[in-house]
Design an enzyme around this catalytic site. Structure first.
Site, PDB file in Angstrom:
ATOM      1  N   HIS A 136       9.776 -18.187  -0.732  1.00 18.46           N
ATOM      2  CA  HIS A 136       9.238 -16.910  -0.254  1.00 18.46           C
ATOM      3  C   HIS A 136      10.298 -15.840  -0.026  1.00 18.46           C
ATOM      4  O   HIS A 136      10.024 -14.865   0.670  1.00 18.46           O
ATOM      5  CB  HIS A 136       8.505 -17.104   1.073  1.00 18.46           C
ATOM      6  CG  HIS A 136       7.273 -17.938   0.982  1.00 18.46           C
ATOM      7  ND1 HIS A 136       6.017 -17.398   0.790  1.00 18.46           N
ATOM      8  CD2 HIS A 136       7.098 -19.273   1.057  1.00 18.46           C
ATOM      9  CE1 HIS A 136       5.130 -18.375   0.771  1.00 18.46           C
ATOM     10  NE2 HIS A 136       5.752 -19.519   0.927  1.00 18.46           N
ATOM     11  N   LYS A 161       4.147  -4.074   9.418  1.00 19.60           N
ATOM     12  CA  LYS A 161       4.782  -5.288   8.908  1.00 19.60           C
ATOM     13  C   LYS A 161       5.935  -5.590   9.848  1.00 19.60           C
ATOM     14  O   LYS A 161       6.243  -4.772  10.724  1.00 19.60           O
ATOM     15  CB  LYS A 161       5.298  -5.089   7.482  1.00 19.60           C
ATOM     16  CG  LYS A 161       6.140  -3.793   7.303  1.00 19.60           C
ATOM     17  CD  LYS A 161       6.602  -3.596   5.866  1.00 19.60           C
ATOM     18  CE  LYS A 161       5.578  -3.004   4.949  1.00 19.60           C
ATOM     19  NZ  LYS A 161       5.226  -3.842   3.824  1.00 19.60           N
ATOM     20  N   THR A 202       1.850  -8.989   1.330  1.00 21.31           N
ATOM     21  CA  THR A 202       0.413  -9.241   1.265  1.00 21.31           C
ATOM     22  C   THR A 202      -0.320  -8.123   2.007  1.00 21.31           C
ATOM     23  O   THR A 202      -1.479  -7.846   1.725  1.00 21.31           O
ATOM     24  CB  THR A 202       0.062 -10.606   1.914  1.00 21.31           C
ATOM     25  OG1 THR A 202       0.782 -10.726   3.147  1.00 21.31           O
ATOM     26  CG2 THR A 202       0.422 -11.751   1.009  1.00 21.31           C
TER      27      THR A 202
END
Ligand code: NBG
Length: 833
Positions: free
Chosen positions: A376, A568, A676
Site C-alpha cells: 500500500h 484525509k 479511496t
C-alpha cells in the site's frame, strides 16, 4: 410469519419469541425494541437513557442477523467452500447500525418503529460510538472489502485486533490538534459476540532448544518467556440483501490463567499481576501512525499476536472440516493487508514444521500457495523493517525460520545470477548494510504467490522502485488490483438524496451492481429536470454539512459557495499546505482589488495527524491560523471561508463526501498509492482537482479528461526534476505571488506577528521541499482558476457532476473483490440455496 404483529404473536407460546426476534414488520420491531429495553438493558421507556435505546435497537437488528450468522458458521465447516481470510491489523468499520439496517432492508420499518416509541432514527444512529480500529485508507479499505465479500457471497473471515482504544479523538484547541483517548467500548458493543472457547496461546520471547523426539526426528522447541491468550470476538458483517453474513473475528489478549496461578501459589502476587498486565497490554491500543514506527516492541507483539491466533484458528477450522494438514491451502486463501501481518509467512511455517511435523519443502509449498501480499505504499520510509535484535528477542524461533527461508531464497538468486553480490544484498530478507533489520516486504513477497499494488500507476511504480529487485526475480507474481469503495455505505447510506434519485431513475440494481448499472444515468445528463433535481440534492447536502460545521466549529459557511474539500490524513506528501497556498493567493488577490468578482468558496479540511508527526501538526495549526485571519477579514467576507472539521472519522465522513463540489487530490505524483477518498467524492458528484497520482489516473480515464481538473508534474517529471537537482528557491524567487504567500506565512501575518511559529515549515519548503509544492504551485493556481470559471456555469457543472457519478462504476469494491477472487484466491462465490 414475518407479517404478524407483535401483539398477535403474543397469544401463542412458541411463536412470540421467533417473531419478536426475526419479524421485520413495524410492530415486531417495536416489540423487539421494548423487549430488549426491558430484558437486556433492564430499563423502561420512561427511564431509558439514549444508550439504553440505542442498545435496544441494535440488539433488535442483531437478532435479525442471527440466522445468517449461524449459516456463516456452517460455511466455515463445509470442506467444499474455500474461504478468503483477510488479515489486517486495521478494520475501520464505521458505525454498524445504519449499515446493517440498509443491508437487511429494514431501514424504513425501523424508522417507523422508533417513531412510534417517540424517537427519531437519526438520533439513535447518532448515539452510536464508531469502532475506529484503523488509521485511514488501509483500514477503511479492509472494511469496504468485508462489505463486498459478504454482498458477493464470498465466504470470508476478516481477522484482526480488537483494540480497546481505537484511533484517538481529535480536538482542536487554539488551532492545534489535541488527542483524546477513544474509549469506544465504554458503553458496550452490541454487535460483537465474545467466544471465550475460541482461545489460543501465543508465545513471546525466551529461547529455542533443539532435541530429538521419540522417533528420533530433529526438532526445535520454543521455550517462551511469556505466554498470552487470544480470545476471539465475532462481529457479523451483513451482506446487502442476501441472507448471509461474513465474519469479522478480532482477537483480544488476556492472561493465561495457569501462569497467574503458579506465581500466586508461590506467593509472588505482584509477578502474577504483572503477567496479567503485560498480556492485556498487547491489544490495548491502536498505533496512531499511518507509517511504521521503528523499534516499538509492542507493535511487533500485536502483529505476531493476531497473526498467530488467526492461523491457529484457520488450522483448527481446517481440521473441523476433516481436512488433513497437507491440504490447508485448499481451505484458505490468506491475503496480507500490507506487511503488518507478514510474520504470517514465518508463523505458518512454524506451525506446519514444528507443531504439525511437516517437512520443510512441503510446508513451504503450502505457505506460498496460501499467502498473497498487498502493498500500500511507495514511500521507501514507510516500508516496514524491524531491528534484528528486537525481532529476535521477541520471536527467537521465527528469526531462525526467516534465516532458513532467506538462505534458501538467496541460493536461488545466486544460482540464477552468479556473482551478483549486490543483488543478493538488495534482495536479502535481512538488511545487512548497517545495523541489521528484517525487511517485512521481502518476507511477504518471498512467501506469497501473488503481490499486488492498489492502483495501476502504483503497481507499475512498485516494479520500478521499492520492489524492483523482487519484481525482476519474480515477475509473474506481480499484478494490480485497483482499490474500490462500497457503494452501499458511500452512496446508499450516506447520500440518501442522491440514492433515491438514482433508484427512481434507473431502479435499485446500482446498489448491488454499480459497475454495470450506474452508467444508465448517463443519458439523463441531457434532461433539464434531472439536472435540476441533481443540483437540489447537492445543495441540500451542502446545507446539512454547513449546519454541522456551524455546530462543531462555530464557523458559518454559505451553502451557495463552492465547497472545496480536502479530507484525509495530514501528511506532507498529500500537500494540504499547497491547498493553503492557494487560499492565501486568493486572499491576496481580494485584498489588492476588493471589488473584484470572484467565485465564493468555502475551504473545508479534515484529518488527523500522527501524534508524533511535528510537521503535520504544524500544518493543522497553519490551516487554522489562516482560517482565523481570512474568516474575520471584512474585505473577503462572503467570498472566502476556511473551516477545519475536527475529528474526521467514518461517521463524520458520511456528511462530508456528499457535500463536496471539488475534491482535492493533490499529492505529489508518484507518492499516493491509490487513494479511496478520491473515489468517494467522485461517486457523490464532486469534481476532482488532482495530479496524475494513484487512482486519480484511472478516475480521470473513466470520467473523461474534460470532467476532471488536472494539474502538476507527472511521476516521471517529478523523478527527472529530482535527478536534475531540484531548487525550490528558484520558484520562490521567480514567482512574486508565491513569494508573497510564503513571506506572509513566515513573517507572522497569520500568527499574530509570531515569525517563529511557521518558520520550520517555510524553511523546509525553501530549502528542501521534498514534495515539490513550489514546483507545482503555479500549475495548481491556474487549474483552480479554471475550476472557478467552470463553476460559474452551473448548468455545465452539474453535467460534469452527473458524468462523474455515471462513470464511477469501476471503483466499486465489488469489482476489486471479484478480481481478488479470480486472479489471486481462486475462489468462487457460493451459490445461494
Ligand atoms: C494507504 C495509501 C492509500 C491507499 C490505501 C489503501 C497505507 C499504508 N496506505 O493511497 O496511502 O488508498 O492505503 O490501499 O495506509
Amino acid at each position: 410469519m414475518a407479517k404478524k404483529s407483535g401483539k398477535d404473536s403474543a397469544s401463542t407460546v412458541a411463536e412470540p419469541y421467533e417473531n419478536a426476534r426475526t419479524g421485520t414488520s413495524v410492530a415486531s420491531l417495536k416489540q423487539a425494541i421494548l423487549d430488549n429495553l426491558y430484558y437486556v438493558q433492564g430499563s423502561l421507556p420512561e427511564i431509558a437513557s439514549p444508550n439504553d435505546w440505542y442498545m435496544a435497537v441494535a440488539y433488535a437488528v442483531r437478532d435479525r442477523m442471527v440466522a445468517h450468522f449461524v449459516r456463516a458458521r456452517s460455511n466455515l465447516r463445509d470442506p467444499k467452500v474455500k474461504l478468503a481470510s483477510y488479515l489486517s491489523a486495521e478494520f475501520l468499520m464505521g458505525p454498524y447500525l445504519g449499515n446493517n439496517l440498509l443491508n437487511l432492508g429494514i431501514t424504513d420499518q425501523m424508522r417507523a418503529a422508533v417513531k412510534e416509541l417517540g424517537l427519531e432514527l437519526d438520533e439513535v444512529l447518532a448515539w452510536e460510538e464508531e469502532p475506529g480500529l484503523g488509521n485511514g485508507g488501509l483500514g477503511r479499505l479492509a472494511a469496504c472489502y468485508m462489505d463486498s465479500l459478504a454482498s458477493l457471497n464470498v465466504p470470508a473471515i476478516g481477522y484482526g485486533i480488537r483494540y480497546e482504544f481505537g484511533i484517538f479523538e481529535q480536538e482542536i484547541r487554539d488551532g492545534w490538534q489535541v488527542e483524546k483517548t477513544d474509549k469506544w467500548l465504554r458503553l458496550g458493543n452490541p454487535w460483537e459476540i465474545c467466544r471465550p472457547e475460541l482461545a489460543y496461546d501465543v508465545n513471546f520471547g525466551g529461547h529455542t532448544e533443539s532435541f530429538r523426539d521419540e522417533k528420533s526426528r530433529h526438532r526445535v522447541r520454543w521455550v517462551p518467556q511469556h505466554v498470552a491468550k487470544g480470545i476471539g470476538y465475532d462481529t457479523a458483517v451483513a451482506a446487502y440483501r442476501n441472507d448471509i453474513v461474513d465474519l469479522l473475528r478480532l482477537w483480544k489478549s488476556e492472561a493465561v490463567e495457569s501462569f497467574d496461578f503458579q506465581a500466586f501459589n508461590v506467593g509472588d502476587y505482584y509477578k502474577a499481576v504483572n503477567e496479567k498486565v503485560i498480556s492485556e497490554t498487547v491489544t490495548k491500543v491502536l498505533y496512531p501512525n499511518d507509517e511504521p514506527e521503528i523499534g516499538k516492541t509492542l507493535r511487533l507483539a500485536q502483529q505476531y499476536f493476531f497473526v498467530s491466533c488467526s492461523l491457529q484458528d484457520m488450522i483448527h477450522l481446517h481440521r473441523l472440516r476433516g481436512g488433513s494438514i497437507e491440504t490447508f491451502h485448499e481451505s484458505f486463501a490468506v491475503q496480507l493487508n500490507d506487511t503488518h501481518p507478514s510474520i504470517a509467512v514465518a508463523e505458518l511455517m512454524r506451525l506446519l514444521v514444528d507443531e504439525h511435523l511437516m517437512d520443510w519443502d512441503s510446508a513451504w509449498k503450502i505457505t506460498q500457495q496460501t499467502m498473497a501480499y498487498t502493498n500500500h505504499t511507495l514511500l521507501p520510509e514507510a516500508l516496514e523493517k524491524w531491528p534484528l535484535p528486537l525481532f529476535s528477542s521477541l520471536l527467537p524461533r521465527h528469526t531462525q525460520i526467516i534465516y532458513e527461508i532467506n538462505h534458501r531464497f538467496l541460493d536461488e538468486v545466486r544460482l540464477r545470477d552468479p556473482g551478483d553480490d549486490e543483488r543478493v544484498a538488495r534482495l536479502s530478507i535481512i538488511d545487512e548494510s548497517g545495523d541489521k533489520y528484517v525487511r517485512m516486504a521481502h518476507l511477504a513477497s518471498v512467501g506469497s504467490h501473488r503481490i499486488n499494488g492498489v492502483a495501476a500507476l502504483h503497481s507499475d511504480l512498485l516494479t520500478k522502485t521499492v520492489l524492483k529487485d523482487l519484481y525482476d526475480f519474480y515477475p509473474d507474481r506481480f499484478l494490480n488490483v485497483t482499490n474500490g469503495v462500497t457503494p452501499r455505505r458511500w452512496i446508499a447510506l450516506s447520500n440518501p438524496g442522491l440514492a433515491s434519485l438514482l433508484t427512481k431513475t434507473i431502479g435499485d440494481a446500482w446498489i448491488k451492481n454499480l459497475q454495470y448499472e450506474i452508467r444508465r444515468i448517463e443519458p439523463l445528463v441531457d434532461d433539464p429536470g434531472f439536472r435540476t433535481e441533481w443540483g437540489k440534492i447537492k445543495r441540500s447536502n451542502k446545507s446539512r454539512l454547513a449546519s454541522i460545521i456551524k455546530e462543531r466549529t462555530g464557523i458559518a459557511v454559505d451553502p451557495n459557495s463552492l465547497f472545496d474539500i480536502q479530507v484525509k490524513r495530514i501528511h506532507e506528501y498529500k500537500r494540504q499546505h499547497l491547498n493553503v497556498l492557494h487560499i492565501i493567493t486568493l486572499y491576496n488577490r481580494i485584498k489588492k482589488a476588493p471589488g473584484q468578482d470572484i467565485v465564493p468558496r468555502t475551504f473545508i479540511f479534515g484529518g488527523k495527524a500522527a501524534p508524533g508527526y511535528f510537521m503535520a501538526k504544524l500544518i493543522i495549526k497553519l490551516i487554522n491560523s489562516v482560517a482565523e485571519v481570512v474568516n474575520k477579514d471584512s474585505d473577503v467576507a462572503g467570498r472566502l471561508k476556511v473551516a477545519f472539521f475536527p475529528d474526521f472519522n467514518v461517521k463524520n465522513a458520511h456528511h462530508v463526501y456528499p457535500a463536496a463540489d471539488i475534491s482535492e487530490q493533490i499529492s505529489t505524483a508518484g507518492k499516493e498509492a491509490s487513494g479511496t477518498g478520491n473515489m468517494k467524492f467522485s461517486m457523490n458528484g464532486a469534481l476532482t482537482i488532482g495530479t496524475l497520482d494513484g487512482a486519480n489516473v484511472e478516475i480521470r480515464e473513466e470520467v473523461g479528461p474534460e470532467n476532471f481538473f488536472l494539474f502538476g508534474l507527472t511521476a516521471e517529471e517529478v523523478q527527472d526534476l529530482k535527478v536534475k537537482g531540484y531548487d525550490p528557491r528558484s520558484y520562490y524567487e521567480s514567482n512574486p505571488l508565491l513569494r508573497e504567500a510564503l513571506d506572509q506565512i513566515s513573517s507572522g501575518h497569520f500568527s499574530h506577528g509570531d515569525a517563529e511559529l511557521f518558520k520550520p515549515l517555510v524553511d523546509n519548503l525553501l530549502d528542501h521541499d521534498p514534495f515539490l509544492l513550489l514546483a507545482d504551485y503555479q500549475s495548481y493556481i491556474d487549474c483552480q482558476d479554471r475550476v472557478s470559471s467552470a463553476y460559474r456555469d452551473q448548468d455545465h457543472w452539474v453535467r460534469m457532476s452527473i458524468l462523474n457519478v455515471a462513470r464511477m462504476g469501476k471503483f466499486s469494491s465489488d469489482r476489486s473483490i471479484r478480481e481478488y477472487c479470480d486472479n489471486i484466491w481462486n475462489i468462487k462465490p457460493v451459490k445461494m440455496k
